[in-house]
Design a protein around this motif. Sequence first.
Motif, PDB file in Angstrom:
ATOM      1  N   ARG A 268     -11.021  31.308  51.747  1.00 64.56           N
ATOM      2  CA  ARG A 268     -12.500  31.361  51.384  1.00 64.56           C
ATOM      3  C   ARG A 268     -12.560  30.972  49.761  1.00 64.56           C
ATOM      4  O   ARG A 268     -13.571  30.349  49.563  1.00 64.56           O
ATOM      5  CB  ARG A 268     -12.953  32.719  51.538  1.00 64.56           C
TER       6      ARG A 268
ATOM      7  N   GLU B 283     -23.768  28.128  49.946  1.00 66.28           N
ATOM      8  CA  GLU B 283     -23.007  27.561  51.202  1.00 66.28           C
ATOM      9  C   GLU B 283     -24.224  26.549  52.129  1.00 66.28           C
ATOM     10  O   GLU B 283     -23.527  25.731  52.797  1.00 66.28           O
ATOM     11  CB  GLU B 283     -22.396  28.450  52.126  1.00 66.28           C
TER      12      GLU B 283
ATOM     13  N   ARG C 216     -22.809  33.690  47.694  1.00 67.44           N
ATOM     14  CA  ARG C 216     -22.240  32.738  48.421  1.00 67.44           C
ATOM     15  C   ARG C 216     -23.156  32.080  49.473  1.00 67.44           C
ATOM     16  O   ARG C 216     -23.074  31.063  49.865  1.00 67.44           O
ATOM     17  CB  ARG C 216     -20.682  33.090  48.850  1.00 67.44           C
TER      18      ARG C 216
ATOM     19  N   VAL D 216     -13.174  30.549  58.420  1.00 70.10           N
ATOM     20  CA  VAL D 216     -12.992  29.644  57.657  1.00 70.10           C
ATOM     21  C   VAL D 216     -12.943  28.210  57.882  1.00 70.10           C
ATOM     22  O   VAL D 216     -13.186  27.384  57.099  1.00 70.10           O
ATOM     23  CB  VAL D 216     -11.572  30.202  56.727  1.00 70.10           C
TER      24      VAL D 216
ATOM     25  N   ASP E  72     -17.820  36.654  47.762  1.00 67.34           N
ATOM     26  CA  ASP E  72     -19.001  36.237  48.312  1.00 67.34           C
ATOM     27  C   ASP E  72     -20.216  36.405  47.147  1.00 67.34           C
ATOM     28  O   ASP E  72     -21.451  36.324  47.182  1.00 67.34           O
ATOM     29  CB  ASP E  72     -19.278  37.800  49.274  1.00 67.34           C
TER      30      ASP E  72
ATOM     31  N   HIS F 115     -11.745  35.597  61.913  1.00 68.98           N
ATOM     32  CA  HIS F 115     -12.034  35.197  60.604  1.00 68.98           C
ATOM     33  C   HIS F 115     -11.204  33.698  59.956  1.00 68.98           C
ATOM     34  O   HIS F 115     -11.896  33.150  59.130  1.00 68.98           O
ATOM     35  CB  HIS F 115     -11.662  36.124  59.599  1.00 68.98           C
TER      36      HIS F 115
END
Length: 893
Positions: free
Chosen positions: A644, A784, A780, A679, A608, A675
């Motif tokens: 990730r 992103e 991140r 991803v 992150d 989660h």
Amino acid sequence: MTVTVTDERDRLPMSSGSMDPSGVPILRARFALPSRPDGFLRRERLIKQLDQALSTPLTVVDGSAGAGKTLLVADWAAHLDVPVAWLTADAADQAPGLFWAYVLEAMHAAGVSVPEEVGRPAEPGSVDRRTLSRLAAVLERRERPVVLVLDESSRVTTPETAEQLQFVLSHAGKGMRLVVVTRTEPLLPMLHRYRASGEMTEIRNRQLAFTRAEAVSLLALHGLSPSRRAVHALMSRTQGWAAGLKLCALDACESSDPETYLRQFEAGSSPVSGFLLAEVLDLQPADTQDLLLRLSVLERFCPDLANALTHRSDAEPTLAALHRENAFVQYLGHSWYRLHPLFREVLRAHLRERVPGLEAELRRRAALWLRHSGSMPEALAQGAATGDWEFTAGLVVDDLAIGQLFTGLHSADLSRLFERMSPDATGPASELVRAARELAHHDLEPGLHHLHHAEEFLDRSGPAAARLSCALLEALSARLTGSPGRAEQAAEAAQKLTQDVPAHLLGEHPELTALLLTHLGSARLWAGRFEEARVPLSAVAGRQGGAPMALPRRECLGHLALIDYLNGWLGRAEHRALEAVEEAKRYGLPEHSGSGIDRLVLAAVRIDRDELDEAEALLEDATAAGAVAADPVTQASRAIIKGRLLLARGDPQAALRAANSAVPAVVTSPWAQDHAALVSSAAHLAQGCPETAEKVLAPVEGNRPACAIEAARARLATGHRDEALDMIDSLPGDSRPGPAVTVRAVLVRAQAAHQAGDLTTAHQFVAQALLAARREQLRRPFLETGPWILPLLNTDRLRPLARDWLPASTSDGHGEVESDVVNPPAAPLLEELSGRELDVLRRLAQMMSTQEIAADLFLSVNTVKTHLKGIYRKLTVNRRSDAVRRGRELGLL
């Protein structure tokens, strides 16, 4: 007839027929310096130390039988240029008159002129004080001192004689130097004063021991040139004991394989045995011999333990005396002793021969005493040596020590010890220990098999300690299989059983309850019941308990860190994870103990923050720790974090494979499902497939804020701006997610405003996101979100908020990121990678383990390891992450 004492110096002749005061002829051999045998090694370091004897009144050479003290002093004395009066003491020297008659004759033999007026003792039991005074006066007037060596002086035990010797030494001044060669502390009454004033030269047993270099030289004198391994083995067993080294060297010369002999000789049947039995054991009283034989089953002992083995109460003074006498009983401190290794081996062989069958009984008795005294590892070693494995396993179970097979401190040693357990051993204790060993290595099927066998032995009336151990293993198996219901049942059963177990046992083994709570917390976490999981996890994490609690605390801190991370609180997660790592270091836990969840969380935090190399190294460490095989929580975490990282590295296809890898578990975990979908959705968005990204999230988008935000991002990418904002607006206000979640929500609003052409609102939202992300160094989310944000970050309004921590803020406004550092081009390869090595390298970049690469390429694991060595060599690196980085620099990936 005259007899001359031969030596390198001139001697005055002794008169024929000299008599002692009792009328018995003087034994002239007692004045001769012992000759140095063939293969004798002159030890210069000790000779230099003995040279100090010429400047101090008293020298004491104190060592055990066979320590080499007599030959050392004889070698030194033979090269002196002053008279040396050598006297080997005898038991008859208890009579002062006899002793001084021999001292005077020894001086005469050494060429020291003692006038007739000094006189001679007339009676065996006494000596005139005037004779001693005259002798001291004669010696005091000498220009050169006479060195009086009393060998075997421990045979002289009469206090009166010791006081007289002290008198002459004190008044002879520089005319006499006394060298005492003894097995025990001399009786001289003023010994402590000489020591305190620095007027005493001392060489003790420890200094007499041969160094490794001296041992090698001694062996060479006998024509032996053993390997370092053989010398190490020989030194470990002899501890540099001179006679032991000499006897072994002589025997090795007769062996067909000297190397093997020096490493593996049987002390009980070697020449060493005869020496120790005759020179040490046989000289002791019968009850002391019995004590020594019984103690031979122990690595170390204290008086209380010795008394337990003998059913006597006099071990304390006996052991102290044996130590003072250098009778191969070594003092370790704090009332603990041990036998010299060779002496212990010889005594043990002698015990088996003298009293067959007694050894096992002694070991059982010792094991029980050690267990009650808190020395469980030693107790188990004694139990294992008996060959009675149900008894030995019972020590673990009855003491509630089953948790020590998991705690990382003694777990490896315990596991190796019970690896030798005979398959014939049956019973609840044996089956419980077998189950614990298998489950500790995450071998579920055999572990559950043995656990069920143990439960069949134990009914409701079985020992509470055994049933509590069962509950612990049930909780662990529930954690490993992802069965929260079973974990709850095991915890409930354990809670009831603790009432039937002695409180002192629970207090002595806090790790057992801590492990139970850890497994319960992990199972609840897997079920997605985060707040319920915090209760047992926090109870353990907040409890100090020293080394036994280190592993449970590390595990619980790691799981609490994971909950914080999943809720978006990176700073809290990092703090707890680092605390977990520090806990392991503080107590010296093995580097890869536990599940590795703390390193996985640290890797996630680094992703992150866009610190990808550090994240990759942490993920690699967690993989090396065996975390992939630990439990569903760890396996799912690793798969998600790996996905990730691959996504951040620009490999969405590999990220999809990682996120969707199956995690075997009885119960499906909602957060793991959510989660993994996050991803996968992000990977599809990165591939330009927003519709697929929406479909992936459709089943889970209402489960948690992070899923709803990612779904809104996908919806926004399909052009449905209002619907995306509605999804953000419908987030529950009481969920309180952390910045890793809220920053992404704000950036969705900013992107929506940017799409609508409302740059002012977009600026405001980006500024809000930067302020929230700066403290956590969250990079991140900005990297992103897409190229639309770069011009905004380079505006005068936002650039100060992003400066110094967000790399994208150095953009020139056209999507090209500038750097303050120009990276030099990668050095070219000196040797090209083969096609197969490239295949392996590409899979390394996908964060695949060695086993996964082998399966994917249909190769053996050893072949993959060989390719990895080749890759590391050609890329001049030492680890996976560096190989991937170098491969990218060279354009191989």
